[in-house]
Design a protein around this motif. Structure first.
Motif, PDB file in Angstrom:
ATOM      1  N   GLU A  26       0.829  -1.207   0.000  1.00 27.25           N
ATOM      2  CA  GLU A  26       0.000   0.000   0.000  1.00 27.25           C
ATOM      3  C   GLU A  26       0.861   1.255   0.000  1.00 27.25           C
ATOM      4  OE1 GLU A  26      -2.514  -0.300   3.429  1.00 27.25           O
ATOM      5  OE2 GLU A  26      -3.541  -2.077   2.641  1.00 27.25           O
ATOM      6  N   ARG A  27       1.924   1.251   0.801  1.00 27.54           N
ATOM      7  CA  ARG A  27       2.818   2.420   0.862  1.00 27.54           C
ATOM      8  C   ARG A  27       3.525   2.612  -0.474  1.00 27.54           C
ATOM      9  NH1 ARG A  27       0.466   5.298   3.120  1.00 27.54           N
ATOM     10  NH2 ARG A  27       2.200   6.710   3.025  1.00 27.54           N
ATOM     11  N   GLU A  28       3.923   1.509  -1.128  1.00 26.22           N
ATOM     12  CA  GLU A  28       4.552   1.608  -2.448  1.00 26.22           C
ATOM     13  C   GLU A  28       3.582   2.196  -3.461  1.00 26.22           C
ATOM     14  OE1 GLU A  28       7.836  -1.990  -2.596  1.00 26.22           O
ATOM     15  OE2 GLU A  28       5.768  -2.452  -3.111  1.00 26.22           O
ATOM     16  N   ALA A  29       2.342   1.721  -3.440  1.00 29.42           N
ATOM     17  CA  ALA A  29       1.333   2.225  -4.377  1.00 29.42           C
ATOM     18  C   ALA A  29       1.054   3.702  -4.132  1.00 29.42           C
ATOM     19  CB  ALA A  29       0.047   1.405  -4.256  1.00 29.42           C
ATOM     20  N   ALA A  30       0.977   4.112  -2.876  1.00 29.40           N
ATOM     21  CA  ALA A  30       0.731   5.518  -2.548  1.00 29.40           C
ATOM     22  C   ALA A  30       1.892   6.382  -3.029  1.00 29.40           C
ATOM     23  CB  ALA A  30       0.530   5.682  -1.039  1.00 29.40           C
ATOM     24  N   GLY A  31       3.112   5.892  -2.898  1.00 31.69           N
ATOM     25  CA  GLY A  31       4.283   6.624  -3.368  1.00 31.69           C
ATOM     26  C   GLY A  31       4.277   6.787  -4.879  1.00 31.69           C
ATOM     27  N   ARG A  32       3.904   5.727  -5.598  1.00 32.91           N
ATOM     28  CA  ARG A  32       3.815   5.803  -7.060  1.00 32.91           C
ATOM     29  C   ARG A  32       2.755   6.796  -7.489  1.00 32.91           C
ATOM     30  NH1 ARG A  32       4.570   0.216  -6.841  1.00 32.91           N
ATOM     31  NH2 ARG A  32       2.343  -0.153  -6.946  1.00 32.91           N
TER      32      ARG A  32
END
Length: 73
Positions: free
Chosen positions: A61-67
């Motif tokens: 989720e954190r990776e997706a939010a960063g992208r």
């Protein structure tokens, strides 16, 4: 008989800290707020555990939010 499912391991704060590359204090701090940042399972007084699959989902989720933030720029 049915398939044997992999056990969703319960992790300690130290193990979660190692997975996330943060300090154990950071994990404890983000596990004890009113608005929890990390998914946590209170086992007993002062003992917390973290389901490995939920920590992996948190990372995703954190990776997706960063992208998403980068794409909006």
């Amino acid at each position: 008989m049915g398939q044997v499912q992999a056990i969703d391991q319960l992790l300690t704060a130290e193990e979660v800290a190692a997975m996330l590359g943060v300090s154990t204090d950071w994990v404890w701090d983000h596990s004890s707020r009113r608005q929890l940042y990390l998914p946590v399972i209170p086992v007993s007084d002062g003992v917390l555990r973290y389901r490995q699959s939920q920590i992996e989902a948190f990372i995703a989720e954190r990776e997706a939010a960063g992208r998403l933030r980068r794409e909006r720029r």
